[in-house]
Each structure stands twice: as C-alpha cells, then as structure tokens.
Design a protein around this motif. Structure first.
Motif, PDB file in Angstrom:
ATOM      1  N   GLY A 111       0.780  -1.233   0.000  1.00  0.00           N
ATOM      2  CA  GLY A 111       0.000   0.000   0.000  1.00  0.00           C
ATOM      3  C   GLY A 111       0.811   1.281   0.000  1.00  0.00           C
ATOM      4  O   GLY A 111       0.252   2.375   0.152  1.00  0.00           O
TER       5      GLY A 111
ATOM      6  N   THR B 244      -4.446  -2.341  10.773  1.00  0.00           N
ATOM      7  CA  THR B 244      -3.939  -3.343   9.835  1.00  0.00           C
ATOM      8  C   THR B 244      -2.418  -3.467   9.894  1.00  0.00           C
ATOM      9  O   THR B 244      -1.736  -2.625  10.468  1.00  0.00           O
ATOM     10  CB  THR B 244      -4.306  -2.960   8.394  1.00  0.00           C
ATOM     11  N   GLU B 273      -2.377 -10.827   4.659  1.00  0.00           N
ATOM     12  CA  GLU B 273      -3.134 -10.518   3.454  1.00  0.00           C
ATOM     13  C   GLU B 273      -4.167 -11.584   3.116  1.00  0.00           C
ATOM     14  O   GLU B 273      -4.876 -11.479   2.120  1.00  0.00           O
ATOM     15  CB  GLU B 273      -2.168 -10.323   2.281  1.00  0.00           C
TER      16      GLU B 273
HETATM   17  N1  LIG Z   1       0.832  -7.507   5.613  1.00  0.00           N
HETATM   18  C1  LIG Z   1      -0.414  -7.036   5.569  1.00  0.00           C
HETATM   19  N2  LIG Z   1      -0.852  -6.455   4.433  1.00  0.00           N
HETATM   20  C2  LIG Z   1      -2.114  -5.988   4.406  1.00  0.00           C
HETATM   21  C3  LIG Z   1      -2.986  -6.086   5.519  1.00  0.00           C
HETATM   22  N3  LIG Z   1      -4.168  -5.513   5.158  1.00  0.00           N
HETATM   23  C4  LIG Z   1      -4.026  -5.101   3.886  1.00  0.00           C
HETATM   24  N4  LIG Z   1      -2.794  -5.387   3.409  1.00  0.00           N
HETATM   25  C5  LIG Z   1      -2.233  -5.093   2.079  1.00  0.00           C
HETATM   26  O1  LIG Z   1      -2.127  -3.689   1.941  1.00  0.00           O
HETATM   27  C6  LIG Z   1      -2.283  -3.309   0.568  1.00  0.00           C
HETATM   28  C7  LIG Z   1      -3.360  -2.267   0.476  1.00  0.00           C
HETATM   29  O2  LIG Z   1      -4.591  -2.868   0.843  1.00  0.00           O
HETATM   30  P1  LIG Z   1      -6.002  -2.365   0.278  1.00  0.00           P
HETATM   31  O3  LIG Z   1      -7.046  -3.175   0.936  1.00  0.00           O
HETATM   32  O4  LIG Z   1      -5.980  -2.274  -1.190  1.00  0.00           O
HETATM   33  O5  LIG Z   1      -5.992  -0.897   0.903  1.00  0.00           O
HETATM   34  P2  LIG Z   1      -7.071   0.248   0.687  1.00  0.00           P
HETATM   35  O6  LIG Z   1      -7.114   1.013   1.951  1.00  0.00           O
HETATM   36  O7  LIG Z   1      -8.328  -0.317   0.191  1.00  0.00           O
HETATM   37  O8  LIG Z   1      -6.331   1.102  -0.447  1.00  0.00           O
HETATM   38  P3  LIG Z   1      -6.971   2.264  -1.356  1.00  0.00           P
HETATM   39  O9  LIG Z   1      -8.348   1.819  -1.720  1.00  0.00           O
HETATM   40  O10 LIG Z   1      -6.035   2.393  -2.498  1.00  0.00           O
HETATM   41  O11 LIG Z   1      -6.968   3.482  -0.481  1.00  0.00           O
HETATM   42  C8  LIG Z   1      -2.603  -4.601  -0.170  1.00  0.00           C
HETATM   43  O12 LIG Z   1      -1.409  -5.072  -0.750  1.00  0.00           O
HETATM   44  C9  LIG Z   1      -3.087  -5.536   0.907  1.00  0.00           C
HETATM   45  O13 LIG Z   1      -2.848  -6.885   0.584  1.00  0.00           O
HETATM   46  C10 LIG Z   1      -2.478  -6.691   6.725  1.00  0.00           C
HETATM   47  O14 LIG Z   1      -3.151  -6.796   7.756  1.00  0.00           O
HETATM   48  N5  LIG Z   1      -1.190  -7.147   6.681  1.00  0.00           N
END
Ligand SMILES: Nc1nc2c(ncn2[C@@H]2O[C@H](COP(=O)(O)OP(=O)(O)OP(=O)(O)O)[C@@H](O)[C@H]2O)c(=O)[nH]1
Ligand SMILES: Nc1nc2c(ncn2[C@@H]2O[C@H](COP(=O)(O)OP(=O)(O)OP(=O)(O)O)[C@@H](O)[C@H]2O)c(=O)[nH]1
Ligand SMILES: [Mg+2]
Ligand SMILES: [Mg+2]
Lengths: 307, 295
Positions: A111, B244, B273
């Motif tokens: 992210g 997260t 993830e």
């Molecule tokens: N290691 C890890 N990665 C995570 C976790 N939660 C989310 N991710 C990763 O973080 C990245 C961003 O996650 P998204 O769910 O796309 O984040 P978002 O808040 O929806 O992002 P936008 O919609 O672009 O604002 C992805 O690569 C996910 O796989 C977690 O608890 N641990």
C-alpha cells in the motif's frame, strides 16, 4: 504542548537570543526541545539521537562559546546538519544511462504507492522522450495487474501482458525480451507489496534483481510512516542495495520525519516525491524543503537572520 | 534482523538486566515507547504516571515496573470495545473509511468472510469508483468470500453506488452491507465532503445507517494516525477502528493516543493478506506484545 516545531524552536530560539553567551546548559535545553520536536515529527529515535549528539558536539565547541553571536551559530548548526542529513547538494536524479532496455524496479511495503508511482514515472519518462513499458509483476494482490493495465490505458502507455499464474521473475524476463524486440527503452517493474521480514518474498526481489540488473531500484515509502521506517529501509537496502527512494503521499499533512530516517540509515537519496493520486503528481525532491517541513519551520531561516 | 528483534524484547531485557530503577532505566523505557510509535505526548504522560507511582512506592524493583506500565497503557486504551451488534438492524450497514492504501478493501474482504462463516448474508458495495481497478479488487474478494458485490462503472458517483447498494441490501434482505470507499487524505476537504454525502444517502435509504463507520489505520503509520482519526471522526462520526499490518515490525503504538484522546474502540486487527488474517482486537495481547521477545 506546542503544536509544531516551528513554535517550539521559535520559543527556544527566543530564549537563546536573550543570552549573550551560550552556556552548556543553554545548549542542553535547546537540544532537548529539538529532540522532542524531531521525535514528534516521526524521525526515528536512533537518528534523532545521533543528530542531537552531532549538533551538540559542534555547538559546545569553543568557537561557539567565544563567538559574538552564539545563538545564531547554534541555529545554523541545526539547520546545516539537517540539510546535510537530507542530502542537500547531492545528485538525486534518476540514472538511466545504460544500454536499453533499462530496467527500473519499484519495491516496498504493502500500500505504499508502488503501482501508482510506476504509472507516474512512466508518464514522466515519456515526457522526456523515452519509450517505457510497464511491467506488472505483482501476482498476489487481487486485481493488481488490472490496476496497472488500467493506469497504462489512461496514459496510453504500454503495459506488458502478464497473468497472475506466472512467476514474477519470468514475467520480468519475458517483458525484457519483449521490450528488446519492440523498441521499448525502459522497463518499469511493479512488484508486489511485501513486508521486509517476509524472507520468501524478499528473495523473489533478489531474483528479479539478479536477472534484470535494474539500473534503478527504488524503495517506495509512505511519508506517514512512523518509527518503523528505519527497519523497513535498512532491510530493503541490505537485501537489494537500493539506488534511491520515492516518498509518497506528501500531499497530506504528515511531517514526514521518515524521510530523514530513511535517508540517514541507507545513505541513499530520495529521488522523487508523490504529491497526489493524479498521475502527474510526481515531483523532484528538494532536501531543503523537506528539512523545513520536518521541522515545521519555514521561518527558521528568517530566525537565523533575526538571531 | 537485529533491528526486528530489538524493539519488542527490549522492555523485558531492560527490566531484567537492571538492578535498580534509575534515570538510565527510565530513559531507556522511554525509548522503547517512542520506538513503538506511542508518540511523545503519550510517552511523556506514561513516564510521568510511572514516576508518580514509583514515588508512591508502588514499584520496589525494575520487574515491578512492567505491571505498572501495562496498567497505565491499558487505562488509556478503551478496553470495552463491544462487538458489533449485527442484530440491531437489518441490514446492518458498515461504512469503511481511511487514508490511501491502509487496507480498507482487504479488511472488507476479510470481514465478509467472517460474517459469512457466522451464517450471515453479506453484500458488498464498491464505493471506490476512483482508484484504478478498485471495484475489480473488491470483486475478487467478493468471490473469495462468496458474496455479491454491487458496483458501477469506474468514475461514477460513489453516492450513487451507496444508493444502489442500500436498495439492493434491503431488497435481498441481506444481514450486512459493507461499503468500500476510496482512500483519501483527511486533509482533502472536498473528498471528506463526499464521504458525508455518502452517509446521508445511506441514512436516507436505511434510517440509522451506517451503523458502524470503521476507520482503517495502518500500524506502520506514525504520529499522523492521530490526526487522521480526529479528522475522520469529525467528518463522518467514526465509531470504531481496524488496525492493519500488525504482522510487520511496527507496533501500532499510536492506538493508545487515539484511544485515550478520541475514545475510539479498536475492533479488529489485520495480521496478513489472507482471508483469515483478521482478529478481534485484544488489548491484553496488544500490551503483552510490547513485552514479548520476538523472532
Ligand atoms: N501484511 C499485511 N498487508 C495488508 C494487511 N491488510 C491489507 N494489506 C495489504 O495492503 C495493501 C493495500 O490494501 P487495500 O485493501 O488495497 O488498501 P485500501 O485502503 O483499500 O487502499 P486504497 O483503496 O487504495 O486506499 C494490499 O497489498 C493488501 O494486501 C495486513 O493486515 N497485513
Ligand atoms: N494522496 C496520495 N495518494 C497516493 C499517492 N501515491 C499513491 N497513492 C494512493 O495510495 C493508494 C495505494 O497506492 P498503490 O499504488 O496501489 O500502492 P501499492 O504500493 O502498489 O500497493 P500494493 O501493491 O497493494 O502493495 C492508492 O489509493 C493510491 O491512489 C500520493 O502521492 N498521494
Ligand atoms: Mg501495487
Ligand atoms: Mg481500497
């Protein structure tokens, strides 16, 4: 509590201005405030410690105590040292001087802004009359390939056609051959987000590096990152020998102390900054501006003048 | 590797290696808190409380500090994060908000999976119409969890998606509707206004909705997390947090300031993830993790 370092230093400097001669006590007090302020700006603890020690050493030196305007000198030492740490006066442009196709690899935590930065970079390079090929090497995140393809379409920039069931190293290698055959001079590799402690995924990056020998390996880091920035940057740099950093999401209100931390522990320049979600929001990095931002003190220079 | 292990085990190492409670020990304790992103204000508050309790004779030796510190941290966290009362409304509407890239969409995927395995019927709304392939990403998560995703074309009005999703949730008698929103920095006034509008649409279609406004915060974030929480709370009445990326080396210490200052309960933590990588927040575990030897 002070709201930001600007106010804080302002008050410290006021105290300093009142004294004709700097005592060690004055300096100690000043450095305490500077330390607190830097920590509040998310600069890493270790980096702050070193910074404060360096400044103190210089400030306590005799020449300062004997000088006519000691306060002015201390302030200047703080500013100069920060500027130096941020990489003031150093070369920080991308180096793509190699036989095409030249590869640029972006990597970093989940992210952080890698995919977006790949697209921004492609746009910037095209404006410099290069012919980039975007390479989606993230097979893990749902719809990551779609994301890069969509961005490529928006910019009318070619995106290599990959599938999530292919090995990322193979995707990159095939893309390289494709670029050679089709006249693309720059490959921009979008890798999956990963934790620096994920050994398997870190090894994957090393394999991509070994195979494609990217001219630039850029760590993409979020400007809002806290103390952990040093662990992340140190590990990525140790395993991949990064060539620089892209600092993203600087369009917010984060003080961005991570910039100082990353710079200090890797010694690698911050090359570009992300200033928004739009694809033209990628700018060159200005160390002096960043130093001022971290300190929240656009007016420090004027303080030096006044001091 | 040296840096990873350093932080978490440090309090323990520190306490057992110190003979007495002295200035050095207190200074090092402060370091540990700062490095876990507690922030200077919280750290200084914690240190002051500790010192008061030491003066009052509550800690005879370094080991006893551990209990005191835990106690002080826990007082600042909201312990009574009641689980979401999904029965309180049908459909129960959760709106997920946060800055860019923190893990909103992924958390929604995990939540959907969790609710489905509790026997709930779940509907997802693809309210991020801005980011490239955001709806596709949510759709993949919908497939994984086995739930339907209501979406419109990229670039359409997110409030219109919210409207569609609310209508569909009522029509299909879904138990839970989870609405994704585009990541946005809390400083962007027009984007925060857009969120308010989405809320109004939800409330108009399903009175009382959203029943939960979940702010997602990334554990790697430093001091800015507190500002994020404050501004999102002001704009859209955040009612709970999800933290997260706790599977990394960041400790998420900013939670304590957020809990203390804004009184927001932490409902979930993300630890990976995968679909299963979501846990209810356990303050005891969170505090314990600060003391544990890692790696
Ligand atoms: N290691 C890890 N990665 C995570 C976790 N939660 C989310 N991710 C990763 O973080 C990245 C961003 O996650 P998204 O769910 O796309 O984040 P978002 O808040 O929806 O992002 P936008 O919609 O672009 O604002 C992805 O690569 C996910 O796989 C977690 O608890 N641990
Ligand atoms: N405000 C702002 N948002 C940004 C910037 N750069 C990226 N983003 C946003 O941050 C979020 C994550 O960006 P991505 O490019 O998907 O990040 P990533 O590193 O590729 O994420 P993973 O592949 O999941 O690890 C998206 O919502 C982007 O729009 C920036 O400079 N400013
Ligand atoms: Mg990506
Ligand atoms: Mg999302």
């Amino acid at each position: 509590m002070f709201d930001n370092l600007s106010e804080k230093l302002d008050s410290v400097f006021k105290k300093l201005r009142g004294h004709g001669v700097l005592s060690e006590d004055n300096i100690k007090q000043t450095m305490r405030e500077v330390r607190l302020a830097l920590l509040e700006a998310d600069v890493n603890f270790r980096v702050v410690k070193e910074f404060v020690a360096t400044v103190r050493e210089r400030a306590v030196g005799q020449e300062v105590l004997k000088s006519l305007n000691p306060a002015q000198q201390v302030i200047k030492v703080v500013r100069d040292e920060l500027g130096r740490l941020m990489g003031e006066g150093e070369e920080n442009s991308l180096d793509l001087a190699a036989r095409p196709p030249v590869a640029i690899m972006l990597c970093g935590l989940q992210g952080a802004g890698k995919t977006t930065s790949c697209a921004k970079l492609a746009l910037q390079l095209r404006r410099q009359k290069r012919n980039p090929l975007l390479v989606p090497a993230d097979i893990y995140r749902p719809a990551a390939i779609d994301q890069l393809k969509t961005l490529g379409k928006q910019l009318d920039i070619a995106v290599f056609d990959s599938q999530p069931d292919r090995d990322p190293v193979l995707i990159c290698e095939e893309a390289q051959r494709y670029a050679e055959l089709n006249g693309y001079d720059t490959l921009i590799l979008d890798t999956a987000g990963r934790l620096h402690i994920d050994e398997q995924l870190m090894a994957e990056l090393v394999r991509i590096k070994d195979s494609l020998q990217p001219r630039e390996i850029l760590l993409v880091a979020d400007a809002m990152t806290g103390q952990d920035a040093v662990n992340v940057a140190e590990t990525f740099n140790a395993q991949l020998e990064i060539s620089g950093v892209i600092l993203t999401k600087l369009d917010g209100d984060a003080r961005g102390g991570a910039a100082l931390s990353i710079r200090a522990v890797t010694g690698k320049p911050i090359k570009l900054v992300g200033m928004g979600e739009k694809l033209d929001a990628l700018e060159v990095f200005h160390p002096d501006r960043m130093a001022q931002r971290i300190l929240g003190m656009g007016d420090v220079l004027s303080l030096i003048e006044k001091a | 590797a040296k840096t990873q292990a350093s932080l978490v085990g440090r309090i323990d190492a520190l306490l057992s290696s110190s003979q007495s409670i002295d200035e050095d020990l207190m200074e090092e304790l402060e370091e540990v808190l700062v490095t876990a992103d507690f922030g200077m204000q919280t750290t200084m508050g914690l240190m002051q409380s500790l010192e008061e309790r030491i003066s009052a004779g509550e800690a005879a030796d370094p080991q006893a500090l551990r209990g005191l510190l835990k106690d002080e941290i826990r007082q600042r966290l909201r312990l009574e994060a009641a689980p979401l009362d999904l029965e309180s409304s049908t459909p129960y509407v959760i709106m997920v908000v946060g800055v860019n890239g923190v893990g909103k969409t992924t958390t929604i995927g995990k939540l959907a999976h969790q609710f489905v395995s509790q026997g709930k019927t779940v509907l997802l709304g693809a309210g991020d119409t801005f980011r490239a392939a955001a709806a596709e990403q949510l759709t993949v998560w919908g497939e994984r969890a086995g739930v339907e995703v209501i979406r419109q074309e990229s670039g359409s009005d997110p409030a219109a998606v919210a409207f569609d999703a609310a209508k569909a949730a009522v029509a299909r008698k879904a138990d839970v509707l989870i609405l994704d929103t585009a990541g946005r920095l809390h400083t962007k006034v027009n984007l925060m206004e857009e969120l308010k509008k989405i809320r109004r649409v939800l409330d108009r279609e399903i009175p009382g909705a959203p029943h939960e406004t979940l702010l997602v915060v990334d554990a790697t974030t430093g001091q800015n997390a507190l500002v994020q929480a404050r501004l999102f709370q002001e704009a859209v009445e955040v009612s709970g947090l999800a933290l997260t990326k706790l599977d990394g080396t960041a400790r998420g210490g900013m939670l304590v300031a957020i809990g203390n200052e804004l009184g927001l309960p932490v409902r979930y933590v993300g630890i990976g993830e995968g679909m299963e990588d979501l846990r209810p927040f356990d303050p005891d575990l969170f505090v314990e993790a600060l003391f544990e030897q890692q790696g």
